[in-house]
Enzyme design. Structure first.
Site, PDB file in Angstrom:
ATOM      1  N   ASN A  96       5.759 -52.242  33.229  1.00  0.00           N
ATOM      2  CA  ASN A  96       4.354 -52.891  33.675  1.00  0.00           C
ATOM      3  C   ASN A  96       4.599 -53.105  35.190  1.00  0.00           C
ATOM      4  O   ASN A  96       4.871 -54.434  35.160  1.00  0.00           O
ATOM      5  CB  ASN A  96       3.582 -53.650  32.674  1.00  0.00           C
ATOM      6  CG  ASN A  96       2.171 -53.726  33.493  1.00  0.00           C
ATOM      7  OD1 ASN A  96       1.765 -53.475  34.418  1.00  0.00           O
ATOM      8  ND2 ASN A  96       1.701 -54.674  32.538  1.00  0.00           N
ATOM      9  N   ARG A 136       3.272 -48.329  32.602  1.00  0.00           N
ATOM     10  CA  ARG A 136       1.825 -48.349  32.605  1.00  0.00           C
ATOM     11  C   ARG A 136       1.260 -48.121  34.012  1.00  0.00           C
ATOM     12  O   ARG A 136       1.910 -48.492  34.848  1.00  0.00           O
ATOM     13  CB  ARG A 136       1.474 -49.710  32.322  1.00  0.00           C
ATOM     14  CG  ARG A 136      -0.166 -50.078  32.423  1.00  0.00           C
ATOM     15  CD  ARG A 136      -0.580 -51.232  32.585  1.00  0.00           C
ATOM     16  NE  ARG A 136      -1.765 -51.538  32.577  1.00  0.00           N
ATOM     17  CZ  ARG A 136      -2.342 -52.354  33.470  1.00  0.00           C
ATOM     18  NH1 ARG A 136      -1.374 -53.324  34.031  1.00  0.00           N
ATOM     19  NH2 ARG A 136      -3.488 -52.483  33.928  1.00  0.00           N
ATOM     20  N   GLU A 185      -9.637 -62.553  21.464  1.00  0.00           N
ATOM     21  CA  GLU A 185      -8.701 -62.686  20.196  1.00  0.00           C
ATOM     22  C   GLU A 185      -8.817 -64.191  19.898  1.00  0.00           C
ATOM     23  O   GLU A 185      -8.696 -64.656  18.721  1.00  0.00           O
ATOM     24  CB  GLU A 185      -7.306 -62.205  20.386  1.00  0.00           C
ATOM     25  CG  GLU A 185      -6.922 -60.806  20.295  1.00  0.00           C
ATOM     26  CD  GLU A 185      -5.604 -60.397  20.926  1.00  0.00           C
ATOM     27  OE1 GLU A 185      -4.646 -61.172  20.677  1.00  0.00           O
ATOM     28  OE2 GLU A 185      -5.809 -59.342  21.711  1.00  0.00           O
ATOM     29  N   ARG A 239     -13.619 -61.994  39.044  1.00  0.00           N
ATOM     30  CA  ARG A 239     -14.418 -60.945  39.649  1.00  0.00           C
ATOM     31  C   ARG A 239     -15.640 -60.871  39.131  1.00  0.00           C
ATOM     32  O   ARG A 239     -16.159 -61.436  38.079  1.00  0.00           O
ATOM     33  CB  ARG A 239     -13.805 -59.609  38.835  1.00  0.00           C
ATOM     34  CG  ARG A 239     -12.534 -59.382  39.408  1.00  0.00           C
ATOM     35  CD  ARG A 239     -11.947 -57.994  38.522  1.00  0.00           C
ATOM     36  NE  ARG A 239     -10.571 -58.214  38.051  1.00  0.00           N
ATOM     37  CZ  ARG A 239      -9.839 -57.687  37.056  1.00  0.00           C
ATOM     38  NH1 ARG A 239     -10.529 -56.645  36.685  1.00  0.00           N
ATOM     39  NH2 ARG A 239      -8.825 -57.878  36.906  1.00  0.00           N
ATOM     40  N   GLY A 279      -9.360 -59.830  32.986  1.00  0.00           N
ATOM     41  CA  GLY A 279     -10.180 -58.822  33.332  1.00  0.00           C
ATOM     42  C   GLY A 279     -10.862 -58.321  32.000  1.00  0.00           C
ATOM     43  O   GLY A 279     -10.250 -58.524  30.905  1.00  0.00           O
ATOM     44  N   LEU A 293     -11.494 -58.491  26.240  1.00  0.00           N
ATOM     45  CA  LEU A 293     -11.992 -59.640  27.189  1.00  0.00           C
ATOM     46  C   LEU A 293     -10.802 -60.639  27.346  1.00  0.00           C
ATOM     47  O   LEU A 293     -10.179 -61.153  26.729  1.00  0.00           O
ATOM     48  CB  LEU A 293     -12.952 -60.419  26.281  1.00  0.00           C
ATOM     49  CG  LEU A 293     -14.070 -59.692  25.460  1.00  0.00           C
ATOM     50  CD1 LEU A 293     -14.924 -60.535  24.588  1.00  0.00           C
ATOM     51  CD2 LEU A 293     -15.050 -59.176  26.586  1.00  0.00           C
ATOM     52  N   GLY A 294     -10.574 -60.494  28.800  1.00  0.00           N
ATOM     53  CA  GLY A 294      -9.366 -61.508  29.175  1.00  0.00           C
ATOM     54  C   GLY A 294      -9.702 -61.567  30.596  1.00  0.00           C
ATOM     55  O   GLY A 294     -10.829 -62.208  30.939  1.00  0.00           O
ATOM     56  N   HIS A 350      -8.522 -50.152  31.320  1.00  0.00           N
ATOM     57  CA  HIS A 350      -8.062 -50.766  29.994  1.00  0.00           C
ATOM     58  C   HIS A 350      -8.024 -49.642  28.912  1.00  0.00           C
ATOM     59  O   HIS A 350      -8.309 -49.882  27.731  1.00  0.00           O
ATOM     60  CB  HIS A 350      -8.843 -51.826  29.386  1.00  0.00           C
ATOM     61  CG  HIS A 350      -9.023 -53.157  30.082  1.00  0.00           C
ATOM     62  ND1 HIS A 350     -10.185 -53.947  30.193  1.00  0.00           N
ATOM     63  CD2 HIS A 350      -7.885 -53.913  30.785  1.00  0.00           C
ATOM     64  CE1 HIS A 350      -9.634 -54.978  31.064  1.00  0.00           C
ATOM     65  NE2 HIS A 350      -8.459 -55.016  31.155  1.00  0.00           N
ATOM     66  N   LYS A 377       7.326 -56.330  34.895  1.00  0.00           N
ATOM     67  CA  LYS A 377       7.376 -56.816  33.304  1.00  0.00           C
ATOM     68  C   LYS A 377       7.889 -55.733  32.631  1.00  0.00           C
ATOM     69  O   LYS A 377       7.507 -54.601  32.704  1.00  0.00           O
ATOM     70  CB  LYS A 377       5.903 -57.202  32.813  1.00  0.00           C
ATOM     71  CG  LYS A 377       5.187 -58.401  33.558  1.00  0.00           C
ATOM     72  CD  LYS A 377       3.918 -59.053  32.733  1.00  0.00           C
ATOM     73  CE  LYS A 377       3.155 -59.831  33.579  1.00  0.00           C
ATOM     74  NZ  LYS A 377       2.080 -58.979  34.285  1.00  0.00           N
ATOM     75  N   GLU A 385      -0.643 -53.025  24.343  1.00  0.00           N
ATOM     76  CA  GLU A 385      -0.633 -51.924  25.063  1.00  0.00           C
ATOM     77  C   GLU A 385       0.829 -51.255  25.355  1.00  0.00           C
ATOM     78  O   GLU A 385       1.081 -50.126  25.232  1.00  0.00           O
ATOM     79  CB  GLU A 385      -1.085 -52.321  26.617  1.00  0.00           C
ATOM     80  CG  GLU A 385      -2.778 -52.431  26.428  1.00  0.00           C
ATOM     81  CD  GLU A 385      -3.113 -53.247  27.751  1.00  0.00           C
ATOM     82  OE1 GLU A 385      -3.519 -52.658  28.498  1.00  0.00           O
ATOM     83  OE2 GLU A 385      -3.338 -54.637  27.298  1.00  0.00           O
TER      84      GLU A 385
HETATM   85  P1  ADP Z   1      -5.252 -60.709  31.155  1.00  0.00           P
HETATM   86  O1  ADP Z   1      -6.512 -59.883  31.458  1.00  0.00           O
HETATM   87  O2  ADP Z   1      -4.733 -61.141  32.538  1.00  0.00           O
HETATM   88  O3  ADP Z   1      -4.070 -59.883  30.418  1.00  0.00           O
HETATM   89  P2  ADP Z   1      -5.425 -62.179  28.793  1.00  0.00           P
HETATM   90  O4  ADP Z   1      -6.080 -61.157  27.985  1.00  0.00           O
HETATM   91  O5  ADP Z   1      -3.978 -62.839  28.698  1.00  0.00           O
HETATM   92  O6  ADP Z   1      -5.917 -61.815  30.367  1.00  0.00           O
HETATM   93  O7  ADP Z   1      -6.753 -63.245  28.930  1.00  0.00           O
HETATM   94  C1  ADP Z   1      -6.605 -64.636  29.437  1.00  0.00           C
HETATM   95  C2  ADP Z   1      -7.818 -65.419  29.193  1.00  0.00           C
HETATM   96  O8  ADP Z   1      -7.861 -65.559  27.750  1.00  0.00           O
HETATM   97  C3  ADP Z   1      -8.107 -66.504  30.112  1.00  0.00           C
HETATM   98  O9  ADP Z   1      -9.179 -66.790  30.313  1.00  0.00           O
HETATM   99  C4  ADP Z   1      -7.804 -67.839  28.873  1.00  0.00           C
HETATM  100  O10 ADP Z   1      -8.498 -68.854  29.107  1.00  0.00           O
HETATM  101  C5  ADP Z   1      -8.299 -66.931  27.504  1.00  0.00           C
HETATM  102  N1  ADP Z   1      -7.751 -67.491  26.441  1.00  0.00           N
HETATM  103  C6  ADP Z   1      -6.353 -67.712  26.087  1.00  0.00           C
HETATM  104  N2  ADP Z   1      -6.152 -68.378  25.181  1.00  0.00           N
HETATM  105  C7  ADP Z   1      -7.254 -68.761  24.634  1.00  0.00           C
HETATM  106  C8  ADP Z   1      -7.765 -69.898  23.841  1.00  0.00           C
HETATM  107  N3  ADP Z   1      -6.934 -70.261  22.662  1.00  0.00           N
HETATM  108  N4  ADP Z   1      -8.999 -70.135  23.527  1.00  0.00           N
HETATM  109  C9  ADP Z   1      -9.853 -69.546  24.417  1.00  0.00           C
HETATM  110  N5  ADP Z   1      -9.641 -68.653  25.501  1.00  0.00           N
HETATM  111  C10 ADP Z   1      -8.260 -68.416  25.592  1.00  0.00           C
END
Ligand code: ADP
Length: 401
Positions: free
Chosen positions: A7, A90, A334, A241, A212, A209-210, A180, A14, A385
């Site tokens: 990636n 990726r 998650e 964003r 992004g 939900l991350g 995604h 990565k 992924e």
């Molecule tokens: P990306 O889109 O960069 O791959 P991730 O899927 O790793 O991002 O998600 C990052 C988000 O997940 C951040 O906003 C982080 O605060 C949130 N997050 C990670 N661990 C927890 C947790 N234990 N509780 C709540 N939110 C979390």
């Protein structure tokens, strides 16, 4: 069969090396700070590590170092690169050219590079990495491209077109592409497998939900609509964003603030979202902590995300004429029990009933969080992924034999 998954970004590479016999990760890491100075962090399945600075003027030197740590020294995992059957990459933007996983040729690399205009942050670095990989890793090792956009190529025109003059689509290729896709494809299939159901008979809303975030309506295993659009800026509010805004607000703000196009894009991509609304952080954990201490703007940012997710679930149930399951994945999906609870409460009308007693502490676990009498199944499904890229790569190289 061993598959290396890459990636690549503009300054990072990565990687994961997987043994496809049991789909285990043999080693993983990141070559970071490419073009700046350079650092590699490498970990093997049995805990051996390399963590060191090394010069990475370009992606080529990063690949050379990667080959070195994989094959030599205390943290090596293969005797030679010949043991690695293929490399899966990726790729963010495949546009309308690539609707499936594709064997990489010089022509494909050029096509990926030519799509850079549609994904400036991602596609050119991908092309650099593909060329560097070909140069460094034995030229006979097949490389495979797995596109984030490919899964969404099944969307009908009524979902992907914008209400702009048709020439924007015909001449400029402006339309919704969605992103995604690798994650949405992986988690929806994993859910169907967990339920022992054929995905062809299922209507699923997949919430990734991350930092992004995107939400996808998956009907019969196919993406029929998704929240991200022409770029990953569209849809729900994200870390930095904005998500969807009235286009007139963009032209108005640009004029008032004196921003050119690049500055406006930066404002919406890097200074908006949770960070912009809260003024505190782009990170969901910081926002949640600040909200619990009474910060009203942090609370608002969190409420906006929950509200927007609810709206997408409702609208996607409408376009699919029903709903069998909603799933949550990604760092927030998650891990954030309270977000899942807030989104799913007061959705009984749609047939969603959450079981609060099981909706906690699920990090990394595949789990049902709806009650047994909930008409709609609600699940947490950890995404992977890299594994899907490795599976696709394996399937493609096997089909070549
Ligand atoms: P990306 O889109 O960069 O791959 P991730 O899927 O790793 O991002 O998600 C990052 C988000 O997940 C951040 O906003 C982080 O605060 C949130 N997050 C990670 N661990 C927890 C947790 N234990 N509780 C709540 N939110 C979390």
């Amino acid at each position: 069969m061993k598959i290396l998954v890459i990636n690549a970004g503009s300054s990072s590479l990565k990687y994961q090396l997987l043994d496809m016999a049991d789909e285990s990760v043999i080693a993983k890491g990141n070559c970071d700070r490419i073009g700046i100075d350079g650092h590699i962090k490498h970990t093997t399945f049995d805990g051996r590590t390399v963590d060191t600075d090394c010069p990475f003027p370009t992606h080529t030197e990063a690949f050379e170092k990667l080959v070195e740590v994989l094959t030599m020294g205390d943290a090596s995992v293969v005797k030679s690169m010949e043991e690695i059957s293929a490399v899966g990459h990726r790729i963010v933007q495949g546009a309308e050219i690539f609707d499936k996983t594709t064997l990489v040729t010089d022509e494909v690399i050029q096509q990926i590079d030519d799509l850079s205009e549609l994904a400036p942050v991602h596609n050119h670095p991908h092309a650099l990495a593909l060329r560097a990989c070909k140069k460094v890793i034995t030229p006979t090792t097949p490389q495979v491209a797995v596109f984030d956009t490919a899964f969404h190529q099944t969307m009908p025109p009524k979902a992907y077109m914008f209400g702009m003059p048709f020439e924007c689509y015909e001449k400029l290729h402006v339309r919704k592409y969605g992103f995604h896709g690798t994650s949405h494809r992986f988690v929806t299939q994993a859910l169907a497998d967990a339920l022992h159901r054929d995905i062809k008979d299922m209507k699923i809303v997949s919430c990734h939900l991350g930092n992004g975030s995107s939400i996808t309506a998956v009907d019969g295993g196919k993406s029929i609509d998704t929240s991200m659009g022409f770029t990953p800026l569209d849809g729900v509010i994200m870390g930095t964003r904005s998500g969807s805004v009235d286009p007139s607000a963009v032209t108005f703000v640009a004029k008032k603030m004196g921003f050119n196009a690049a500055q406006m894009s930066d404002y919406l991509n890097k200074q908006s979202g949770f960070l912009g609304v809260s003024g505190i952080s782009s990170d969901n954990r910081d926002i949640t902590a600040a909200a619990s201490h009474g910060d009203s703007r942090a609370k608002l940012a969190g409420e906006m995300l929950r509200y927007e997710i609810k709206k997408f679930i409702g609208s996607y149930a409408a376009i699919m004429n029903g709903l069998d399951a909603v799933l949550f994945t990604g760092g927030i999906g998650e891990n954030s029990d309270d977000l899942r609870a807030d989104v799913c409460h007061n959705m009984e009308y749609l047939g969603i009933k959450l079981d609060d007693s099981v909706n906690e502490g699920l990090r990394g676990k595949l789990a049902r969080i709806s009650t047994l009498d909930s008409k709609v199944e609600v699940w947490v499904v950890p995404t992977n992924e890299e594994l899907l890229i490795a599976r696709d790569t394996k399937a493609l190289v096997e089909s070549l034999k």
